[in-house]
Write a protein that holds these residues in place. Sequence first.
Motif, mmCIF file in Angstrom:
data_model
loop_
_atom_site.group_PDB
_atom_site.id
_atom_site.type_symbol
_atom_site.label_atom_id
_atom_site.label_comp_id
_atom_site.label_asym_id
_atom_site.label_seq_id
_atom_site.Cartn_x
_atom_site.Cartn_y
_atom_site.Cartn_z
ATOM 1 N N ASP A 1 33.352 40.498 21.807
ATOM 2 C CA ASP A 1 33.413 41.664 22.679
ATOM 3 C C ASP A 1 31.992 42.072 23.065
ATOM 4 O OD1 ASP A 1 33.914 43.969 24.048
ATOM 5 O OD2 ASP A 1 34.965 44.980 22.408
ATOM 6 N N LEU A 2 31.513 41.536 24.166
ATOM 7 C CA LEU A 2 30.148 41.846 24.596
ATOM 8 C C LEU A 2 30.024 43.248 25.180
ATOM 9 C CD1 LEU A 2 28.918 38.465 26.123
ATOM 10 C CD2 LEU A 2 28.705 39.326 23.787
ATOM 11 N N TYR A 3 31.152 43.895 25.474
ATOM 12 C CA TYR A 3 31.119 45.264 25.986
ATOM 13 C C TYR A 3 31.377 46.288 24.889
ATOM 14 C CZ TYR A 3 31.557 43.226 30.723
ATOM 15 O OH TYR A 3 31.391 42.533 31.886
ATOM 16 N N GLU A 4 31.567 45.828 23.675
ATOM 17 C CA GLU A 4 31.682 46.691 22.496
ATOM 18 C C GLU A 4 32.759 47.759 22.645
ATOM 19 O OE1 GLU A 4 27.747 47.882 21.029
ATOM 20 O OE2 GLU A 4 26.911 46.206 22.179
ATOM 21 N N GLY A 5 33.935 47.326 23.055
ATOM 22 C CA GLY A 5 35.076 48.229 23.103
ATOM 23 C C GLY A 5 35.519 48.660 24.485
ATOM 24 N N THR A 6 34.714 48.447 25.499
ATOM 25 C CA THR A 6 35.085 48.847 26.856
ATOM 26 C C THR A 6 35.838 47.712 27.541
ATOM 27 O OG1 THR A 6 33.167 50.283 27.053
ATOM 28 C CG2 THR A 6 34.196 49.579 29.103
ATOM 29 N N VAL A 7 36.956 48.048 28.152
ATOM 30 C CA VAL A 7 37.726 47.089 28.945
ATOM 31 C C VAL A 7 37.938 47.706 30.324
ATOM 32 C CG1 VAL A 7 39.900 45.824 29.180
ATOM 33 C CG2 VAL A 7 38.888 46.151 26.921
ATOM 34 N N ALA A 8 37.547 46.984 31.355
ATOM 35 C CA ALA A 8 37.686 47.477 32.731
ATOM 36 C C ALA A 8 39.052 47.126 33.286
ATOM 37 C CB ALA A 8 36.591 46.868 33.604
ATOM 38 N N THR A 9 39.550 47.987 34.155
ATOM 39 C CA THR A 9 40.837 47.725 34.798
ATOM 40 C C THR A 9 40.727 47.647 36.318
ATOM 41 O OG1 THR A 9 41.351 50.086 34.779
ATOM 42 C CG2 THR A 9 42.166 48.761 32.919
ATOM 43 N N THR A 10 39.528 47.947 36.858
ATOM 44 C CA THR A 10 39.290 47.811 38.298
ATOM 45 C C THR A 10 38.029 46.992 38.500
ATOM 46 O OG1 THR A 10 37.874 49.766 38.525
ATOM 47 C CG2 THR A 10 40.282 50.113 38.708
ATOM 48 N N SER A 11 37.900 46.411 39.667
ATOM 49 C CA SER A 11 36.701 45.623 39.969
ATOM 50 C C SER A 11 35.437 46.470 39.904
ATOM 51 C CB SER A 11 36.817 44.975 41.347
ATOM 52 O OG SER A 11 37.864 44.049 41.364
ATOM 53 N N ASP A 12 35.506 47.691 40.395
ATOM 54 C CA ASP A 12 34.343 48.575 40.348
ATOM 55 C C ASP A 12 33.933 48.868 38.911
ATOM 56 O OD1 ASP A 12 34.185 48.686 43.105
ATOM 57 O OD2 ASP A 12 35.214 50.615 43.276
ATOM 58 N N ALA A 13 34.912 49.133 38.057
ATOM 59 C CA ALA A 13 34.604 49.403 36.648
ATOM 60 C C ALA A 13 34.063 48.151 35.965
ATOM 61 C CB ALA A 13 35.842 49.909 35.921
ATOM 62 N N ALA A 14 34.622 46.979 36.293
ATOM 63 C CA ALA A 14 34.142 45.726 35.704
ATOM 64 C C ALA A 14 32.690 45.470 36.097
ATOM 65 C CB ALA A 14 35.027 44.565 36.147
ATOM 66 N N LEU A 15 32.371 45.676 37.362
ATOM 67 C CA LEU A 15 31.002 45.485 37.833
ATOM 68 C C LEU A 15 30.050 46.438 37.119
ATOM 69 C CD1 LEU A 15 28.953 44.157 39.715
ATOM 70 C CD2 LEU A 15 29.583 45.856 41.449
ATOM 71 N N ALA A 16 30.419 47.695 37.036
ATOM 72 C CA ALA A 16 29.561 48.686 36.386
ATOM 73 C C ALA A 16 29.372 48.372 34.903
ATOM 74 C CB ALA A 16 30.151 50.085 36.553
ATOM 75 N N THR A 17 30.430 47.961 34.237
ATOM 76 C CA THR A 17 30.345 47.646 32.809
ATOM 77 C C THR A 17 29.480 46.411 32.583
ATOM 78 O OG1 THR A 17 32.534 48.620 32.492
ATOM 79 C CG2 THR A 17 31.692 47.239 30.725
ATOM 80 N N MET A 18 29.658 45.400 33.415
ATOM 81 C CA MET A 18 28.849 44.193 33.298
ATOM 82 C C MET A 18 27.377 44.511 33.539
ATOM 83 S SD MET A 18 28.902 40.658 35.483
ATOM 84 C CE MET A 18 28.232 41.483 36.913
ATOM 85 N N GLN A 19 27.083 45.276 34.575
ATOM 86 C CA GLN A 19 25.694 45.628 34.870
ATOM 87 C C GLN A 19 25.072 46.422 33.725
ATOM 88 O OE1 GLN A 19 26.293 47.496 38.713
ATOM 89 N NE2 GLN A 19 25.672 45.625 39.792
ATOM 90 N N ALA A 20 25.828 47.323 33.133
ATOM 91 C CA ALA A 20 25.314 48.097 31.999
ATOM 92 C C ALA A 20 25.001 47.184 30.822
ATOM 93 C CB ALA A 20 26.322 49.172 31.590
ATOM 94 N N ALA A 21 25.894 46.230 30.532
ATOM 95 C CA ALA A 21 25.665 45.292 29.431
ATOM 96 C C ALA A 21 24.448 44.415 29.690
ATOM 97 C CB ALA A 21 26.906 44.427 29.210
ATOM 98 N N MET A 22 24.265 43.997 30.932
ATOM 99 C CA MET A 22 23.164 43.098 31.283
ATOM 100 C C MET A 22 21.799 43.783 31.231
ATOM 101 S SD MET A 22 24.364 40.098 31.660
ATOM 102 C CE MET A 22 23.034 39.278 32.529
ATOM 103 N N LYS A 23 21.771 45.102 31.119
ATOM 104 C CA LYS A 23 20.492 45.803 30.992
ATOM 105 C C LYS A 23 19.826 45.519 29.654
ATOM 106 C CE LYS A 23 21.426 49.522 34.216
ATOM 107 N NZ LYS A 23 21.666 50.945 34.406
#
Length: 170
Positions: free
Chosen positions: A65-87
């Motif tokens: 779980d590279l997002y440590e508990g966060t699961v996105a359900t929309t493309s916008d949320a997935a993009l935002a979560t991925m970008q946050a993790a990649m920081k």
Amino acid sequence: KLVVQEVEYATLGGRKVRGHLARPLEASGPLPGLIVIQEWWGLNDNVRAMAERFAGEGYLVLAVDLYEGTVATTSDAALATMQAAMKDPARLVDNLRQAHAWLKGAGATKVGVVGWCFGGGWSLATALELGDGTGRRLRVSLLGALPANVHELLTSVASVAALSLEVATL
């Protein structure tokens, strides 16, 4: 038949990270391990199902779980979560390093890595980052971005294009 459970496999910044573990119920002896890396949605039911399919083929599988508990359900949320993790890519590497150590500690004879989309690029990065000094590594990237050091990957590992699931030592 499988044994599936959620396990704590890493600690990052004092926070426990849980992943999805799957293994064959009636396995005799040590199994090869496989790290399964999520798509950009996070560790969702689809990734858990894929981990279980690999376990059904005889692997000790840890879906991280590279997002440590966060699961996105929309493309916008997935993009935002991925970008946050990649920081914080060092945190992602540490997550994967601890997943590898967890599988080895659980008795995995060898460890491979597979990922899709976001996880595809990270499967390549993980193969570069981890190893046992033998130069043998397995990774399967399914539609992922290439890591920045792709030249090192292409010159040091000849099996990048091989999509065999025979697990080699990572």
